[in-house]
Design a protein around this motif. Structure first.
Motif, short mmCIF file in Angstrom:
data_model
loop_
_atom_site.label_atom_id
_atom_site.label_comp_id
_atom_site.label_asym_id
_atom_site.label_seq_id
_atom_site.Cartn_x
_atom_site.Cartn_y
_atom_site.Cartn_z
N LEU A 148 9.65 0.87 -16.96
CA LEU A 148 9.80 -0.05 -15.84
C LEU A 148 9.31 0.56 -14.54
N PHE A 149 8.51 -0.22 -13.82
CA PHE A 149 8.10 0.18 -12.48
C PHE A 149 9.25 -0.14 -11.52
N ASN A 150 9.14 0.36 -10.28
CA ASN A 150 10.25 0.21 -9.32
C ASN A 150 10.74 -1.23 -9.24
N PHE A 197 15.01 7.18 10.01
CA PHE A 197 14.28 8.40 9.66
C PHE A 197 13.74 8.29 8.24
N LEU A 198 12.42 8.45 8.11
CA LEU A 198 11.78 8.32 6.80
C LEU A 198 10.81 9.47 6.55
N GLY A 199 10.33 9.57 5.29
CA GLY A 199 9.35 10.60 4.93
C GLY A 199 7.94 10.01 4.82
N ASN A 200 7.34 10.13 3.63
CA ASN A 200 5.95 9.73 3.40
C ASN A 200 5.79 8.21 3.37
N LEU A 201 5.07 7.67 4.33
CA LEU A 201 4.89 6.21 4.38
C LEU A 201 3.66 5.74 3.61
P1 GDR Z 1 11.06 6.37 -6.37
O1 GDR Z 1 11.88 5.53 -5.28
O2 GDR Z 1 10.96 7.80 -6.02
O3 GDR Z 1 9.78 5.62 -6.57
O4 GDR Z 1 12.01 6.24 -7.65
P2 GDR Z 1 12.27 5.86 -3.75
O5 GDR Z 1 12.62 4.56 -3.15
O6 GDR Z 1 13.26 6.96 -3.66
O7 GDR Z 1 10.88 6.40 -3.14
C1 GDR Z 1 9.71 5.59 -3.08
C2 GDR Z 1 8.68 6.25 -2.19
O8 GDR Z 1 9.12 6.20 -0.82
C3 GDR Z 1 8.88 7.45 -0.22
N1 GDR Z 1 9.80 7.66 0.92
C4 GDR Z 1 11.15 7.75 0.83
N2 GDR Z 1 11.98 7.68 -0.22
C5 GDR Z 1 13.32 7.79 0.01
N3 GDR Z 1 14.18 7.70 -1.02
N4 GDR Z 1 13.81 8.01 1.27
C6 GDR Z 1 13.00 8.10 2.37
O9 GDR Z 1 13.47 8.29 3.48
C7 GDR Z 1 11.60 7.96 2.15
N5 GDR Z 1 10.51 7.97 2.96
C8 GDR Z 1 9.43 7.79 2.21
C9 GDR Z 1 9.09 8.46 -1.35
O10 GDR Z 1 8.50 9.72 -1.02
C10 GDR Z 1 8.42 7.73 -2.51
O11 GDR Z 1 7.06 7.98 -2.51
C11 GDR Z 1 12.64 5.02 -7.98
C12 GDR Z 1 13.96 5.35 -8.70
O12 GDR Z 1 14.66 4.16 -8.90
C13 GDR Z 1 13.71 6.00 -10.04
O13 GDR Z 1 14.94 6.14 -10.75
C14 GDR Z 1 12.77 5.11 -10.85
O14 GDR Z 1 12.49 5.72 -12.08
C15 GDR Z 1 11.49 4.87 -10.06
O15 GDR Z 1 11.80 4.26 -8.84
C16 GDR Z 1 10.52 3.97 -10.81
#
Ligand code: GDR
Ligand code: NDP
Length: 371
Positions: free
Chosen positions: A210-212, A243-247
């Motif tokens: 499953l994708f997200n 506050f966030l990381g990689n957009l």
């Molecule tokens: P993901 O979901 O890693 O795809 O795993 P997540 O929402 O954590 O991250 C998605 C992308 O967003 C970027 N990002 C941030 N992520 C989080 N959590 N917080 C931040 O502040 C932020 N800023 C940028 C991340 O770097 C990433 O690239 C989810 C989970 O549900 C897993 O269990 C599942 O298997 C996958 O989806 C498919």
């Protein structure tokens, strides 16, 4: 409490009404029932007439918020058909015991330490739950079948698009795995354990890749919900910064309610197999921000601050699924698209923020706090 009550065994049958022959109710066992997907799958299976048993782990705080609406309401016809039991994917004996007691027809393994970034902090535990946990449950199913002869039992494994990792899109069932986190490596192990138990023992075992998939019930530290929670709270005046990381990361985001249907469909086929489930559309985190903030008339650039802490040691840049097989073989298709999903999440989080505001104004809560 009822949460500690034992399973009912296999004798559950719906009552004979107007002389009809009683149909044997199907029984499902769900690990991870208290999570996002567990709650939607429970509602889906109850609507289909199943009796649903969920394994929950002991926690010092209540962890049943997502299923309380099914459990608590005394007028809810579903109530008597959902039962909860204490177990843990790290405790093999508990898994085998509940299988022997509940005698399920279908087992859905949704439990996981499911946060990718957190898996870098607790890799050992993540592997224990996600990889070895799946093995424990498969082994419990195998030994349960061997002891009881119940070979019709079916197993669903919650696989993830994270297994594809750095392999470029579009990703389908034939795409090679290149996992980029302890979580994703562990999901690959669970995937292959599932294939192995199918091939070695003939168990009806399926991997859903499953994708997200997101929803208003998504955990608050996944990026979509983190954004929509912030949009709600900023709009209502409870916070100003996010506050966030990689957009720039791109994800194929669907609606969790649609995806649990695909899980069930996999187990209704003649033969066990593995399926990619995706919307086939991908968006960056920045695009998610634009739609979510834009929907309530805000500009995300006025509120978002980049914080290095949220960058991962290894990133998954681009996921976009090809769900041709699921569409063709299962007849599955997603009903909720990207913009509708974002709006659904923002709408719910604005309502939540309004309720928080009432508590803040009455002095029951600090605006910085979240209940
Ligand atoms: P993901 O979901 O890693 O795809 O795993 P997540 O929402 O954590 O991250 C998605 C992308 O967003 C970027 N990002 C941030 N992520 C989080 N959590 N917080 C931040 O502040 C932020 N800023 C940028 C991340 O770097 C990433 O690239 C989810 C989970 O549900 C897993 O269990 C599942 O298997 C996958 O989806 C498919
Ligand atoms: P959540 O994080 O919302 O739920 C995880 C569930 O697992 C919770 O019920 C949690 O319990 C339970 N759990 C955690 N550790 C253990 C343990 N040691 N023993 C028993 N139960 C445990 O995940 P989702 O609902 O979003 O995802 C469901 C499954 O699908 C997971 O396996 C996830 O990795 C996978 N997946 C999810 C995707 C998504 O986009 N949502 C995409 C692809 C795969 P508690 O409530 O007590 O924390």
């Amino acid at each position: 409490s009822e949460k500690e009550s034992s399973g009912s065994g296999s004798g559950s049958e719906s009552a004979a009404i107007n002389g009809e022959i009683p149909q044997k109710r199907k029984i499902a066992l769900i690990t991870g029932i208290t999570g996002q997907d567990g709650s939607y799958l429970t509602e889906f299976l109850l609507d289909k007439g199943y009796e649903v048993h969920g394994l929950i782990r002991r926690s010092s705080n209540f962890n049943t918020q997502r299923i309380n609406h099914i459990y608590i309401d005394p007028h809810n016809a579903h109530k008597a058909r959902m039962k909860l039991h204490y177990a843990d994917l790290t405790d093999a004996s508990s898994l085998r015991r509940w299988l022997d007691t509940i005698l399920p027809d279908e087992v859905y393994n949704l439990a996981a330490q499911s946060h990718v970034a957190v898996s870098f902090e607790i890799p050992d535990y993540t592997a224990d739950v996600v990889a070895t946990g799946a093995l424990r449950l498969l082994e419990a199913v195998r030994s349960h079948i061997s002891a009881t002869g119940r070979s019709h039992i079916k197993y669903y494994q919650a696989g993830s698009s994270e297994m594809f990792g750095s392999t470029p899109p579009p990703q389908d069932e034939t795409t090679p795995f290149h996992p980029r986190s302890p979580y994703a490596v562990s999901k690959c192990a669970a995937h292959w354990y599932t294939v192995n138990y199918r091939e070695a023992y003939g168990i009806f075992a399926c991997n859903g890749i499953l994708f997200n998939h997101e929803s208003p019930r998504r955990g608050e530290n996944f990026v979509t919900r983190k954004i929509t929670r912030a949009v709600g709270r900023i709009k209502i005046g409870l916070q100003n910064k996010l506050f966030l990381g990689n957009l720039q990361a791109s994800r194929d985001w669907g609606f969790a309610g649609d995806y649990v249907e695909a899980m069930w469909m996999m187990l209704q086929q003649e033969k066990p197999d593995d399926y990619v489930v995706a919307t086939e559309e991908s968006h960056t985190v920045e695009e998610f921000l634009e739609v979510a903030f834009g929907y309530v008339g805000l500009n995300w650039k006025d509120h978002v601050v980049i914080d290095k802490r949220y960058f991962r040691p290894a990133e998954v840049d681009n996921l976009k699924g090809d769900a041709t097989k699921a569409k063709k073989v299962l007849g599955w298709k997603p009903k909720v698209g990207f913009e509708k999903l974002v709006r659904m999440m923002v709408n719910e989080d604005i309502e939540l923020a309004k309720r928080e505001k009432v508590l803040v104004d009455a002095g029951y809560m600090d605006a910085q706090q979240q209940p």
